[in-house]
Write a protein that holds these residues in place. Structure first.
Motif, PDB file in Angstrom:
ATOM      1  N   THR A   7       0.878  -1.172   0.000  1.00 23.69           N
ATOM      2  CA  THR A   7       0.000   0.000   0.000  1.00 23.69           C
ATOM      3  C   THR A   7       0.904   1.207   0.000  1.00 23.69           C
ATOM      4  O   THR A   7       1.640   1.451   0.944  1.00 23.69           O
ATOM      5  CB  THR A   7      -0.904   0.028   1.245  1.00 23.69           C
ATOM      6  OG1 THR A   7      -0.096  -0.050   2.413  1.00 23.69           O
ATOM      7  CG2 THR A   7      -1.875  -1.139   1.211  1.00 23.69           C
ATOM      8  N   ASN A   8       0.882   1.928  -1.075  1.00 28.54           N
ATOM      9  CA  ASN A   8       1.794   3.049  -1.241  1.00 28.54           C
ATOM     10  C   ASN A   8       1.016   4.356  -1.134  1.00 28.54           C
ATOM     11  O   ASN A   8       0.660   4.990  -2.121  1.00 28.54           O
ATOM     12  CB  ASN A   8       2.501   2.948  -2.593  1.00 28.54           C
ATOM     13  CG  ASN A   8       3.502   1.811  -2.594  1.00 28.54           C
ATOM     14  OD1 ASN A   8       4.610   1.977  -2.115  1.00 28.54           O
ATOM     15  ND2 ASN A   8       3.085   0.655  -3.086  1.00 28.54           N
ATOM     16  N   GLU A   9       0.686   4.707   0.076  1.00 27.92           N
ATOM     17  CA  GLU A   9      -0.021   5.953   0.316  1.00 27.92           C
ATOM     18  C   GLU A   9       0.941   7.127   0.150  1.00 27.92           C
ATOM     19  O   GLU A   9       2.162   6.974   0.237  1.00 27.92           O
ATOM     20  CB  GLU A   9      -0.611   5.950   1.731  1.00 27.92           C
ATOM     21  CG  GLU A   9      -1.604   4.827   1.980  1.00 27.92           C
ATOM     22  CD  GLU A   9      -2.829   4.932   1.110  1.00 27.92           C
ATOM     23  OE1 GLU A   9      -3.136   6.045   0.653  1.00 27.92           O
ATOM     24  OE2 GLU A   9      -3.472   3.897   0.861  1.00 27.92           O
ATOM     25  N   PRO A  10       0.401   8.342  -0.106  1.00 27.01           N
ATOM     26  CA  PRO A  10       1.268   9.515  -0.252  1.00 27.01           C
ATOM     27  C   PRO A  10       2.203   9.664   0.944  1.00 27.01           C
ATOM     28  O   PRO A  10       1.800   9.526   2.094  1.00 27.01           O
ATOM     29  CB  PRO A  10       0.266  10.666  -0.340  1.00 27.01           C
ATOM     30  CG  PRO A  10      -0.959  10.043  -0.915  1.00 27.01           C
ATOM     31  CD  PRO A  10      -1.008   8.650  -0.338  1.00 27.01           C
ATOM     32  N   GLY A  11       3.479   9.912   0.642  1.00 27.29           N
ATOM     33  CA  GLY A  11       4.468  10.101   1.691  1.00 27.29           C
ATOM     34  C   GLY A  11       5.144   8.824   2.127  1.00 27.29           C
ATOM     35  O   GLY A  11       6.132   8.855   2.856  1.00 27.29           O
ATOM     36  N   GLN A  12       4.612   7.669   1.687  1.00 26.39           N
ATOM     37  CA  GLN A  12       5.201   6.400   2.089  1.00 26.39           C
ATOM     38  C   GLN A  12       6.480   6.135   1.294  1.00 26.39           C
ATOM     39  O   GLN A  12       6.666   6.649   0.193  1.00 26.39           O
ATOM     40  CB  GLN A  12       4.202   5.263   1.840  1.00 26.39           C
ATOM     41  CG  GLN A  12       4.463   4.031   2.677  1.00 26.39           C
ATOM     42  CD  GLN A  12       3.374   2.994   2.450  1.00 26.39           C
ATOM     43  OE1 GLN A  12       2.602   3.121   1.517  1.00 26.39           O
ATOM     44  NE2 GLN A  12       3.305   1.999   3.295  1.00 26.39           N
ATOM     45  N   GLY A  15       7.632   1.247  -2.633  1.00 30.78           N
ATOM     46  CA  GLY A  15       7.399  -0.172  -2.440  1.00 30.78           C
ATOM     47  C   GLY A  15       7.701  -0.923  -3.718  1.00 30.78           C
ATOM     48  O   GLY A  15       7.886  -0.335  -4.786  1.00 30.78           O
ATOM     49  N   ILE A  16       7.774  -2.232  -3.612  1.00 36.63           N
ATOM     50  CA  ILE A  16       8.024  -3.073  -4.781  1.00 36.63           C
ATOM     51  C   ILE A  16       6.944  -4.136  -4.843  1.00 36.63           C
ATOM     52  O   ILE A  16       6.681  -4.825  -3.855  1.00 36.63           O
ATOM     53  CB  ILE A  16       9.415  -3.727  -4.711  1.00 36.63           C
ATOM     54  CG1 ILE A  16      10.512  -2.656  -4.798  1.00 36.63           C
ATOM     55  CG2 ILE A  16       9.575  -4.747  -5.837  1.00 36.63           C
ATOM     56  CD1 ILE A  16      11.915  -3.215  -4.701  1.00 36.63           C
ATOM     57  N   VAL A  17       6.324  -4.252  -5.985  1.00 33.60           N
ATOM     58  CA  VAL A  17       5.315  -5.282  -6.218  1.00 33.60           C
ATOM     59  C   VAL A  17       5.886  -6.282  -7.212  1.00 33.60           C
ATOM     60  O   VAL A  17       6.269  -5.926  -8.328  1.00 33.60           O
ATOM     61  CB  VAL A  17       4.003  -4.677  -6.748  1.00 33.60           C
ATOM     62  CG1 VAL A  17       3.016  -5.794  -7.088  1.00 33.60           C
ATOM     63  CG2 VAL A  17       3.405  -3.730  -5.732  1.00 33.60           C
ATOM     64  N   ARG A  18       5.946  -7.502  -6.778  1.00 35.60           N
ATOM     65  CA  ARG A  18       6.430  -8.586  -7.634  1.00 35.60           C
ATOM     66  C   ARG A  18       5.268  -9.090  -8.473  1.00 35.60           C
ATOM     67  O   ARG A  18       4.197  -9.408  -7.953  1.00 35.60           O
ATOM     68  CB  ARG A  18       6.996  -9.695  -6.756  1.00 35.60           C
ATOM     69  CG  ARG A  18       7.384 -10.953  -7.495  1.00 35.60           C
ATOM     70  CD  ARG A  18       8.062 -11.924  -6.549  1.00 35.60           C
ATOM     71  NE  ARG A  18       9.443 -11.537  -6.319  1.00 35.60           N
ATOM     72  CZ  ARG A  18      10.169 -11.956  -5.293  1.00 35.60           C
ATOM     73  NH1 ARG A  18       9.628 -12.740  -4.375  1.00 35.60           N
ATOM     74  NH2 ARG A  18      11.423 -11.591  -5.174  1.00 35.60           N
ATOM     75  N   THR A  19       5.481  -9.177  -9.789  1.00 39.80           N
ATOM     76  CA  THR A  19       4.389  -9.599 -10.659  1.00 39.80           C
ATOM     77  C   THR A  19       4.948 -10.278 -11.899  1.00 39.80           C
ATOM     78  O   THR A  19       6.161 -10.468 -12.039  1.00 39.80           O
ATOM     79  CB  THR A  19       3.500  -8.395 -11.047  1.00 39.80           C
ATOM     80  OG1 THR A  19       2.319  -8.877 -11.703  1.00 39.80           O
ATOM     81  CG2 THR A  19       4.225  -7.422 -11.952  1.00 39.80           C
ATOM     82  N   THR A  20       4.047 -10.646 -12.783  1.00 43.99           N
ATOM     83  CA  THR A  20       4.407 -11.287 -14.041  1.00 43.99           C
ATOM     84  C   THR A  20       4.011 -10.376 -15.190  1.00 43.99           C
ATOM     85  O   THR A  20       2.865  -9.932 -15.264  1.00 43.99           O
ATOM     86  CB  THR A  20       3.691 -12.641 -14.190  1.00 43.99           C
ATOM     87  OG1 THR A  20       3.860 -13.401 -12.994  1.00 43.99           O
ATOM     88  CG2 THR A  20       4.245 -13.423 -15.359  1.00 43.99           C
ATOM     89  N   ALA A  21       4.943 -10.075 -16.061  1.00 47.49           N
ATOM     90  CA  ALA A  21       4.668  -9.191 -17.202  1.00 47.49           C
ATOM     91  C   ALA A  21       3.819  -9.924 -18.226  1.00 47.49           C
ATOM     92  O   ALA A  21       4.229 -10.923 -18.794  1.00 47.49           O
ATOM     93  CB  ALA A  21       5.977  -8.734 -17.829  1.00 47.49           C
ATOM     94  N   ARG A  22       2.642  -9.410 -18.429  1.00 45.24           N
ATOM     95  CA  ARG A  22       1.696 -10.002 -19.375  1.00 45.24           C
ATOM     96  C   ARG A  22       0.903  -8.866 -19.992  1.00 45.24           C
ATOM     97  O   ARG A  22       0.858  -7.764 -19.474  1.00 45.24           O
ATOM     98  CB  ARG A  22       0.771 -10.946 -18.611  1.00 45.24           C
ATOM     99  CG  ARG A  22       0.469 -12.289 -19.240  1.00 45.24           C
ATOM    100  CD  ARG A  22       1.619 -12.990 -19.839  1.00 45.24           C
ATOM    101  NE  ARG A  22       1.228 -14.348 -20.231  1.00 45.24           N
ATOM    102  CZ  ARG A  22       1.717 -14.968 -21.268  1.00 45.24           C
ATOM    103  NH1 ARG A  22       2.584 -14.372 -22.032  1.00 45.24           N
ATOM    104  NH2 ARG A  22       1.354 -16.192 -21.557  1.00 45.24           N
ATOM    105  N   HIS A  36       8.323  -0.896  -9.218  1.00 46.89           N
ATOM    106  CA  HIS A  36       8.703   0.032  -8.154  1.00 46.89           C
ATOM    107  C   HIS A  36       7.632   1.116  -8.084  1.00 46.89           C
ATOM    108  O   HIS A  36       7.434   1.869  -9.041  1.00 46.89           O
ATOM    109  CB  HIS A  36      10.071   0.636  -8.448  1.00 46.89           C
ATOM    110  CG  HIS A  36      11.164  -0.390  -8.511  1.00 46.89           C
ATOM    111  ND1 HIS A  36      12.150  -0.502  -7.556  1.00 46.89           N
ATOM    112  CD2 HIS A  36      11.420  -1.384  -9.411  1.00 46.89           C
ATOM    113  CE1 HIS A  36      12.969  -1.490  -7.861  1.00 46.89           C
ATOM    114  NE2 HIS A  36      12.541  -2.047  -8.989  1.00 46.89           N
ATOM    115  N   VAL A  37       6.943   1.179  -6.955  1.00 46.57           N
ATOM    116  CA  VAL A  37       5.769   2.034  -6.807  1.00 46.57           C
ATOM    117  C   VAL A  37       6.034   3.100  -5.754  1.00 46.57           C
ATOM    118  O   VAL A  37       6.523   2.804  -4.654  1.00 46.57           O
ATOM    119  CB  VAL A  37       4.531   1.194  -6.418  1.00 46.57           C
ATOM    120  CG1 VAL A  37       3.307   2.083  -6.264  1.00 46.57           C
ATOM    121  CG2 VAL A  37       4.281   0.102  -7.457  1.00 46.57           C
TER     122      VAL A  37
END
Length: 731
Positions: A7-12, A15-22, A36-37
């Protein structure tokens, strides 16, 4: 693998979300990436080194994902046409209005003309075709047209079909991709030699196979034989380069068979135990001597012999093949010949050879929706099957016949189409003008995409905005990985964009509610994943799920449904002589037929048009017709390019970088000359899928779709005797 969610709220902190490119945007694979969020936005994409399939390797298109997501021209809201088709006049509407309008129109056509009057067309978006198939089947339409309108009849499907018929499964080069521990797996063996046949691993990673795997094998000692009309990057690493005349792959394969058999270099034990029809094959290839094949292919005799001997003597060896072998008119016999090469050398179902994907949990079944079957009476109404038993067996339709019926309305009218993720007349077929005419003839069309395309501008009544893979959840199935992984939502969608699966689910609820009872796509994913013994949330937490894989299944009953040894064919053996082809009145043995236009078959035409045109070589910048508006990618390939040898260019007064007209007896277009010695002086190579998002979208310009589209030079109706194949690469 830990949970991917942030959860990347303002000011946080980022973060990194691991996913699959599709898709979307389009991609053949399913590579592991880290998004990278920061402050709710994707700011960077890097490779996931812990993802066993891709091991951190990504392409420029993955890195450019933030440019796609936040591009100012991105479709963000449903749109309704308010002027004539092609006028470029649109009005923003709500999702409910858009979906209700589509549902009402489709239901009306179904009531008045039958469900068969509606087409469902998808492109090369590997994780939505199954949902589209369910939508079409539940609606009652026999026309769910992947790659619409021409399906995969010249892209991967011919290799699958010929392989299933003669071997019982699709053989894939073994680069340890079926093991989670990859190169360290104790059973895996590095191929001594790999033939790269009609594929460019330096630029393209299609069919669930990454080019980086071949590079890794080469670094560890594998030798390469490259078969390609162009000097692709892999040639620099190859021991042998066969610069073949486009469209003559079948002759080369038959010539290699002749050499291997006549010199007794084949695997006698494997041939005796596990193949059917060897003596017939031996007679069939006798005429394809090195000298005869040299004349056909333009290859030196000694090089043909050297390649055949090197492949036959390598223990083990594999063939890494691509779409070029599909894209000839009579592709099935050419593919059959290459399959015979794998078989007689014993390089099937062994470590480091060509192997079969496991099916302990049925990945395919998850996407075949066994609970929904199209009624038999509707299946019989499918366009383009009659007279083609091979197409009927693989449940495909001859796309050329679909186009003809769209134009003529015979034997019944086609009134509407759902188009999702395909840019039809720019990229989806030869003879773009005819494809354009066919879709213009429809009364109602809806298009779903991430950008406005020539297809949407020309045909659509309703346009729906699709989410990128960063903005949605999903299931990624990659044959090359022999398993499944999750696509994990990292950010909220831009504007009102929705995931492709969400859009189809909502439409399914309207068109066939009894078959679309899930309250969310997550519930739908759980229904699918139950067959693999997992759930969407669990798969997110555990990471990629690999199927159990084993070698030599023909020796332990692993290839046949009845558990007996052998291969899943009528004879239980690899059919060098195909009993099924014989039953279907197709040649049971591999053979070679000249391309319909060539220096041999049409010498008078060649004297007027003295170059062979080959098309479709991939570039890292684009995925077919996508990404032309992405600055970092367009910078890599700013203009449509036609490659020509400097000597040939000098003879006709063409300089490097000149804009030139490319013309043949079918049409013309305009591209920029790239002078290179990496191509034969009798051959030119043109890029495909070109349009110009920076140009005017309304008719007649349609973003420059008529300017540089090489498909304008490719004719209609040139599929092979089987109903599959098309000479995209030999005009």
């Amino acid at each position: 693998m830990s949970s991917p969610f942030n959860t990347n709220e303002p000011g946080q902190k980022p973060g990194i979300v691991r996913t699959t490119a599709r898709s979307a945007p389009g991609c053949h694979q399913g590579c592991g990436v880290l998004l990278h969020v920061q402050n709710g936005k994707v700011v960077k994409v890097t490779g996931d080194r812990d993802f066993p399939f891709s091991q951190g390797v990504i392409c420029p298109r993955c890195r450019a994902l933030p440019e796609v997501i936040y591009h100012p021209d991105r479709l963000k809201y449903p749109l309704k046409r308010i002027g004539p088709k092609g006028s470029g006049k649109w009005s923003r509407i709500s999702w409910d209005e858009a979906l209700d309008t589509i549902s009402n129109e489709f239901s009306r056509y179904k009531a008045d003309f039958g469900a068969e009057s509606v087409l469902f067309c998808t492109g090369t978006q590997r994780d939505i075709a199954s949902y589209m198939n369910r939508l079409a089947d539940s609606f009652g339409s026999p026309h769910s047209l992947s790659f619409g309108p021409l399906l995969g009849h010249a892209c991967f499907v011919p290799r699958i079909a010929a392989s299933m018929i003669t071997m019982g499964d699709l053989p894939v080069a073994d680069c340890s991709q079926y093991f989670r521990d990859r190169w360290d797996h104790p059973e895996w063996k590095r191929p001594e030699t790999i033939i790269i046949w009609g594929k460019n691993p330096g630029e393209s990673n299609s069919d669930g196979f990454l080019g980086s795997w071949v590079t890794r094998c080469v670094q560890n000692g594998t030798k390469l034989i490259v078969i390609d009309p162009r000097k692709i990057s892999s040639v620099s690493k190859a021991d042998i380069w066969l610069q073949i005349r486009p469209g003559t792959d079948g002759a080369l394969a038959l010539g290699m068979l002749n050499i291997i058999i006549s010199r007794n270099l084949y695997n006698q034990d494997f041939v005796d135990k596990w193949t059917f029809g060897f003596e017939e094959l031996k007679k069939a290839v006798a005429e394809y001597t090195p000298s005869a094949v040299s004349r056909i292919t333009w290859l030196p005799e000694d090089l043909i012999v050297k390649a055949a001997v090197k492949y036959a003597e390598a223990k083990p060896a594999s063939v890494f093949w691509g779409v070029a072998v599909d894209q000839t008119k009579e592709c099935i016999p050419a593919i059959h010949a290459i399959l015979c090469l794998m078989a007689i050398t014993g390089n099937i179902d062994i470590p480091g050879g060509n192997v079969f994907r496991s099916r302990n949990f049925d990945i395919d079944a998850m996407f075949r929706w066994k609970d929904v079957e199209l009624p038999a009476e509707q299946r019989k109404k499918a366009i383009g099957i009659e007279g083609y038993p091979l197409l009927e067996a693989v449940k495909l339709y001859r796309g050329e016949d679909v186009l003809e019926q769209m134009i003529t309305g015979r034997p019944y009218p086609v009134k509407a189409a759902w188009i999702q993720g395909t840019n039809t007349f720019v990229c989806g077929s030869g003879d773009s003008a005819r494809t354009y005419k066919a879709f213009k003839n429809l009364d109602f069309v809806t298009v779903t995409d991430i950008f406005m395309t020539p297809t949407a501008e020309a045909f659509a009544d309703i346009v729906l905005p699709a989410a990128t893979y960063a903005e949605r959840d999903g299931i990624a199935v990659t044959d090359g990985m022999n398993g499944i992984s999750t696509i994990n939502k990292a950010i909220e969608p831009v504007g009102e964009c929705r995931a492709d699966a969400d859009i189809i689910l909502e439409m399914g609820r309207r068109l066939a509610p009894d078959h679309w009872k899930w309250r969310s796509t997550i519930e739908m994913f759980d229904f699918m994943l139950e067959r693999a013994g997992t759930s969407f949330k669990k798969l997110q937490e555990t990471g990629p799920l690999y199927d159990k894989f084993s070698y030599r299944r023909h020796e332990n009953g692993g290839n046949r449904p009845d558990g007996t040894n052998g291969f899943n064919t009528p004879t239980g053996k690899i059919e060098l002589y195909s009993t099924v082809f014989k039953e279907w009145n197709l040649n049971p043995l591999p053979y070679y037929e000249e391309p319909p236009e060539s220096p041999v078959s049409t010498p008078e035409l060649f004297s007027k048009y003295p170059f062979i045109l080959t098309t479709g070589g991939k570039t890292k910048a684009f995925f077919h017709s996508e990404h032309r508006q992405i600055k970092s990618l367009r910078k890599l390939n700013p203009d449509p390019l036609i490659e020509i040898h400097p000597d040939a260019a000098a003879e006709i007064g063409i300089g490097d970088g000149d804009w030139v007209i490319i013309e043949n007896s079918h049409g013309r277009c305009r591209q920029k000359a790239k002078l290179t010695e990496n191509i034969d002086r009798r051959v030119v190579h043109a890029q495909h899928g070109w349009w110009f998002p920076e140009k005017k979208g309304s008719e007649p310009e349609l973003y420059g779709a008529w300017e540089s589209n090489i498909n304008l030079l490719l004719p209609s109706g040139w599929t092979g005797k089987s109903g599959l194949g098309y000479p995209f690469k030999a005009q």
